[in-house]
Design an enzyme around this catalytic site. Structure first.
Site, PDB file in Angstrom:
ATOM      1  CG  HIS A  76      27.275  -1.393 -15.017  1.00 52.58           C
ATOM      2  ND1 HIS A  76      28.404  -1.792 -15.670  1.00 52.58           N
ATOM      3  CD2 HIS A  76      27.580  -0.226 -14.416  1.00 52.58           C
ATOM      4  CE1 HIS A  76      29.361  -0.901 -15.473  1.00 52.58           C
ATOM      5  NE2 HIS A  76      28.893   0.056 -14.708  1.00 52.58           N
ATOM      6  CG  ASP A 119      24.443   6.337 -13.464  1.00 49.70           C
ATOM      7  OD1 ASP A 119      24.568   5.141 -13.174  1.00 49.70           O
ATOM      8  OD2 ASP A 119      24.635   7.258 -12.658  1.00 49.70           O
ATOM      9  CD  GLU A 120      28.507   7.268 -18.700  1.00 46.85           C
ATOM     10  OE1 GLU A 120      28.456   6.084 -18.305  1.00 46.85           O
ATOM     11  OE2 GLU A 120      29.302   8.102 -18.257  1.00 46.85           O
ATOM     12  N   GLY A 121      24.613   3.995 -19.693  1.00 47.59           N
ATOM     13  CA  GLY A 121      24.035   2.812 -20.348  1.00 47.59           C
ATOM     14  C   GLY A 121      25.109   1.807 -20.752  1.00 47.59           C
ATOM     15  CE  LYS A 122      29.762   2.564 -17.089  1.00 45.78           C
ATOM     16  NZ  LYS A 122      29.071   3.854 -16.965  1.00 45.78           N
ATOM     17  CB  VAL A 149      24.188   1.893  -6.134  1.00 51.54           C
ATOM     18  CG1 VAL A 149      24.722   1.508  -4.759  1.00 51.54           C
ATOM     19  CG2 VAL A 149      24.852   1.048  -7.216  1.00 51.54           C
ATOM     20  CB  THR A 158      34.383   7.461  -8.257  1.00 51.05           C
ATOM     21  OG1 THR A 158      34.216   6.296  -7.464  1.00 51.05           O
ATOM     22  CG2 THR A 158      35.099   7.103  -9.554  1.00 51.05           C
ATOM     23  N   GLY A 189      16.033   1.787 -26.954  1.00 51.31           N
ATOM     24  CA  GLY A 189      15.072   1.215 -26.013  1.00 51.31           C
ATOM     25  C   GLY A 189      15.830   0.488 -24.930  1.00 51.31           C
ATOM     26  CG  ASN A 205      31.654   2.701  -6.430  1.00 52.17           C
ATOM     27  OD1 ASN A 205      31.901   1.781  -7.197  1.00 52.17           O
ATOM     28  ND2 ASN A 205      32.540   3.629  -6.130  1.00 52.17           N
TER      29      ASN A 205
HETATM   30  P1  IMP Z   1      31.868   7.162  -4.381  1.00 52.76           P
HETATM   31  O1  IMP Z   1      32.773   6.650  -5.444  1.00 52.76           O
HETATM   32  O2  IMP Z   1      30.759   6.230  -4.064  1.00 52.76           O
HETATM   33  O3  IMP Z   1      32.587   7.652  -3.155  1.00 52.76           O
HETATM   34  O4  IMP Z   1      31.153   8.462  -4.967  1.00 52.76           O
HETATM   35  C1  IMP Z   1      31.896   9.570  -5.438  1.00 52.76           C
HETATM   36  C2  IMP Z   1      31.111  10.311  -6.509  1.00 52.76           C
HETATM   37  O5  IMP Z   1      30.997   9.475  -7.656  1.00 52.76           O
HETATM   38  C3  IMP Z   1      29.684  10.674  -6.119  1.00 52.76           C
HETATM   39  O6  IMP Z   1      29.313  11.860  -6.787  1.00 52.76           O
HETATM   40  C4  IMP Z   1      28.885   9.491  -6.656  1.00 52.76           C
HETATM   41  O7  IMP Z   1      27.542   9.832  -6.877  1.00 52.76           O
HETATM   42  C5  IMP Z   1      29.627   9.229  -7.943  1.00 52.76           C
HETATM   43  N1  IMP Z   1      29.511   7.835  -8.360  1.00 52.76           N
HETATM   44  C6  IMP Z   1      30.134   6.764  -7.851  1.00 52.76           C
HETATM   45  N2  IMP Z   1      29.780   5.658  -8.528  1.00 52.76           N
HETATM   46  C7  IMP Z   1      28.920   6.039  -9.484  1.00 52.76           C
HETATM   47  C8  IMP Z   1      28.217   5.347 -10.511  1.00 52.76           C
HETATM   48  O8  IMP Z   1      28.323   4.151 -10.727  1.00 52.76           O
HETATM   49  N3  IMP Z   1      27.416   6.105 -11.315  1.00 52.76           N
HETATM   50  C9  IMP Z   1      27.295   7.419 -11.145  1.00 52.76           C
HETATM   51  N4  IMP Z   1      27.927   8.109 -10.207  1.00 52.76           N
HETATM   52  C10 IMP Z   1      28.740   7.423  -9.387  1.00 52.76           C
HETATM   53 MG    MG Z   2      24.835   3.201 -12.947  1.00 52.57          MG
END
Ligand code: IMP
Ligand code: MG
Length: 337
Positions: A41, A12-15, A248, A189, A321, A38
């Protein structure tokens, strides 16, 4: 010319934003998105917002061909819907080895109390599917007849583009600090999210890589469990404008100020030669929509300069922005130094 875009911290950095900007400016021939559903973007362009979980954010450039590489995973319903919404059917390539998540893996994760309660997983079935792939029981894209029109040998196509001198954009997902191997296990993750892991999913050798861009946000957020240095209370985060919600899951993100020491370490370990910082306009309201570094308010310029000293790398792209084109691009300036 192959560029890898890597998230610096917890996703969630803004990729999506950086990928769309670079897609419009650099006009890549192919854009590849690693990871899976998961990761959400966000791409904003010409007043429209797209929340993407499969398709590369570079779809915004209508001439760019879009690829899902062997190490990525898709889910058919999510993928087909996104392809429809983005009108990208005629330029999508899926490698035959892409893993396919089904409802069974989603159910498995929903029932798993460690993932739900301790880790704060997004429960999209990605880890469960990946573990099946490791056990050699997961079905792959080549096993699904509805995908047959899209199947392409993606690494081979990338090598061909590279030989022809064409540009390739590789969009990583999540961030370095969520890496299965290099993050704070078990609060991670199910994949290796760093530059080398992203390349591993793509399936070409490291000598094809020209640029590694690590992306940070001007403040830090995290969803799910695990440490977050300097974490603010929700009230403090709200007052500073740092409050965000997951793409998500819709969960409220935890927030902290930007952590330059951690950024320094992440830049080094990823061997990044460029850094992007998004959402500078959240820290400095007068930075909103500025496209020229010299036109930034003094305190914003000072902040960037002091961060460059601390992180030990040039900040080449600065987001000001939500639109793809709200960006300060200092790549020429920095390479000329
Ligand atoms: P999972 O990969 O969905 O099992 O989640 C494992 C961890 O990674 C959790 O803390 C999620 O919130 C985090 N996570 C998974 N995908 C993202 C993402 O795209 N952005 C931010 N956090 C993520
Ligand atoms: Mg994201």
């Amino acid at each position: 010319m192959l560029d890898i875009l890597v998230g610096g911290f917890y996703g969630d950095e803004g990729k999506g934003k950086v990928a769309t900007y670079l897609a419009l400016k650099d006009k890549p021939e192919i854009a590849v998105r690693t990871g899976s559903i998961n990761a959400g973007h966000t791409a904003v362009y010409k007043g429209r917002t797209y929340r993407l979980r499969s398709i590369p954010s570079a779809f915004i450039n209508k001439r760019t061909r879009l690829a899902i590489p062997p190490g990525a995973l898709i889910k058919l319903d999510v993928f087909l819907k996104e392809m429809e919404e983005t009108h990208t059917k005629d330029r999508i390539m899926i490698d035959g080895h892409v893993g396919v998540i089904t409802d069974a893996e989603v159910e498995e994760e929903v029932k798993n109390s460690i993932l739900s309660k301790e880790i704060g997983s997004t429960k999209q079935g990605v880890g469960a599917a990946e573990s099946k792939r490791i056990m050699r029981s997961l079905k792959l894209a080549k096993d699904y007849s509805e995908l047959s029109d899209f199947i392409v040998d993606v690494p081979k196509e990338i090598v061909k583009c590279s030989k022809d001198g064409l540009r390739i954009q590789v969009e990583g997902s999540q961030g370095h600090m969520l890496s299965l191997y290099h993050g704070e296990y078990p609060y991670v993750t199910s994949r290796n999210t760093m530059a080398s892991g992203i390349l591993n999913e793509v399936g070409v050798g490291p000598k094809y890589v020209d640029n590694i861009v690590v992306i940070f946000k001007a403040f830090t957020t995290r969803v799910g469990a695990g440490s977050l240095r300097g974490e603010l209370s929700p009230k403090e985060a709200q007052n500073l404008g740092f409050l965000e919600f997951g793409t998500v899951t819709g969960r409220q993100r935890r927030a902290a100020p930007f952590d330059p020491e951690l950024a320094n370490a992440v830049i080094k370990i990823n061997s990044a030669n460029q850094v992007a910082i998004t959402k500078l306009d959240v820290l400095f309201k007068n930075a909103a929509k500025v496209n020229d570094f010299n036109k930034l308010p003094k305190e914003a310029k000072d902040w960037i300069n002091s961060m460059e000293d601390k992180i030990g790398a040039p900040v080449t792209l600065i987001g000001t922005g939500e639109d793809a084109l709200d960006m300060i691009d200092r790549r020429k300036e920095v390479s000329g130094k």
